[in-house]
Design a protein around this motif. Structure first.
Motif, mmCIF file in Angstrom:
data_model
loop_
_atom_site.group_PDB
_atom_site.id
_atom_site.type_symbol
_atom_site.label_atom_id
_atom_site.label_comp_id
_atom_site.label_asym_id
_atom_site.label_seq_id
_atom_site.Cartn_x
_atom_site.Cartn_y
_atom_site.Cartn_z
ATOM 1 N N GLU A 66 90.422 115.772 78.466
ATOM 2 C CA GLU A 66 89.732 114.786 77.629
ATOM 3 C C GLU A 66 90.547 114.643 76.353
ATOM 4 O O GLU A 66 91.125 115.621 75.880
ATOM 5 C CB GLU A 66 88.328 115.254 77.248
ATOM 6 N N TYR A 72 87.507 107.297 69.291
ATOM 7 C CA TYR A 72 87.573 107.175 70.751
ATOM 8 C C TYR A 72 87.485 108.527 71.460
ATOM 9 O O TYR A 72 87.991 109.531 70.965
ATOM 10 C CB TYR A 72 88.887 106.520 71.182
ATOM 11 N N GLU A 73 86.851 108.469 72.618
ATOM 12 C CA GLU A 73 86.891 109.579 73.572
ATOM 13 C C GLU A 73 87.516 109.016 74.839
ATOM 14 O O GLU A 73 87.067 107.992 75.357
ATOM 15 C CB GLU A 73 85.493 110.121 73.884
ATOM 16 N N CYS A 74 88.552 109.686 75.321
ATOM 17 C CA CYS A 74 89.274 109.226 76.508
ATOM 18 C C CYS A 74 89.048 110.216 77.639
ATOM 19 O O CYS A 74 89.245 111.428 77.462
ATOM 20 C CB CYS A 74 90.763 109.115 76.224
ATOM 21 N N LEU A 98 93.869 107.388 81.665
ATOM 22 C CA LEU A 98 92.748 107.593 80.745
ATOM 23 C C LEU A 98 92.022 106.273 80.497
ATOM 24 O O LEU A 98 92.647 105.221 80.389
ATOM 25 C CB LEU A 98 93.243 108.114 79.399
ATOM 26 N N CYS A 100 89.477 104.940 77.544
ATOM 27 C CA CYS A 100 89.035 105.328 76.212
ATOM 28 C C CYS A 100 87.936 104.388 75.723
ATOM 29 O O CYS A 100 88.089 103.163 75.772
ATOM 30 C CB CYS A 100 90.206 105.295 75.233
ATOM 31 N N SER A 101 86.856 104.976 75.236
ATOM 32 C CA SER A 101 85.720 104.213 74.718
ATOM 33 C C SER A 101 85.368 104.734 73.340
ATOM 34 O O SER A 101 85.491 105.926 73.064
ATOM 35 C CB SER A 101 84.503 104.372 75.633
ATOM 36 N N ASP A 107 87.386 98.877 74.702
ATOM 37 C CA ASP A 107 87.890 99.910 75.593
ATOM 38 C C ASP A 107 89.409 99.801 75.696
ATOM 39 O O ASP A 107 89.976 98.713 75.661
ATOM 40 C CB ASP A 107 87.272 99.790 76.989
ATOM 41 N N THR A 109 93.034 101.683 77.732
ATOM 42 C CA THR A 109 93.501 102.534 78.831
ATOM 43 C C THR A 109 94.900 103.030 78.501
ATOM 44 O O THR A 109 95.639 102.411 77.729
ATOM 45 C CB THR A 109 93.532 101.786 80.182
ATOM 46 N N VAL A 153 98.350 105.867 74.779
ATOM 47 C CA VAL A 153 97.283 104.871 74.837
ATOM 48 C C VAL A 153 97.657 103.797 73.822
ATOM 49 O O VAL A 153 97.496 103.996 72.606
ATOM 50 C CB VAL A 153 95.896 105.475 74.507
#
Length: 181
Positions: A66, A72-74, A98, A100-101, A107, A109, A153
């Motif tokens: 993670e 963001y958390e991916c 990944l 990521c949001s 979002d 990626t 990212v």
């Protein structure tokens, strides 16, 4: 099966106390099972990368990473292949996609590439047993993590970190459950 295994090994990894592990032991099938886990949290270009390695009985060992960057958390649904050598060493190498949001953010990626190794150091410690339907023995050893982690990212982070002695942990849990009557 994947959800049950992931839940069991996630509990093992996240457990700071054995009270959390009681649920894992109670959910174990009759007989003996051994589950290994390892973790580390290196920083890569300002992003925190949580590496969770698992070695569940009956499945190939793997890492689920993670990434936390800014707001963001991916996460990924993919697994990085890993290898465990008891409490002495763990290694993992591979690339995952990944997603990521973030709160009120678009979002994103990207990819994460890991080539890391945990090397156990110092004594092995046993956590005290917890009363449950199963006998659960958890052994833990501090580890130094070396290797490299690359996070790419676009619009968020593009960095590689060479790891040299990042603190980590290697665990092994043996669950011995009596057959149902």
């Amino acid at each position: 099966m994947r959800t049950r295994t992931a839940a069991a090994v996630t509990l093992l990894l996240a457990a700071g106390t054995l009270g959390t592990l009681t649920g894992t032991a109670a959910a174990a099938p009759p007989g003996n099972t051994t589950t290994g886990s390892a973790d580390a949290f290196p920083l890569v270009g300002g992003a925190g990368v949580f590496l969770s390695a698992f070695d569940p009985d009956g499945e190939a060992a793997f890492v689920v990473p993670e990434v936390f960057a800014g707001r963001y958390e991916c996460v990924t649904e993919e697994r990085v292949p890993a290898a465990f050598s008891g409490l002495g060493a763990v290694s993992a190498a591979g690339t995952v996609t990944l997603t990521c949001s973030g709160f009120e953010a678009p979002d994103l990626t990207g990819t994460l590439t890991v080539d890391v190794a945990w090397r156990g150091r110092g004594p092995v410690t046993a956590q005290p047993p917890v009363p449950s339907e199963c006998r659960l023995r958890v052994l833990e050893r501090a580890a130094d993590v070396t290797g490299s982690v690359t996070v790419d990212v676009p619009g968020l982070v593009d960095a590689t970190a060479a790891l040299d002695g990042v603190p980590g942990t290697i665990r092994s849990a043996l669950s011995n459950c009596a057959a149902p009557r």
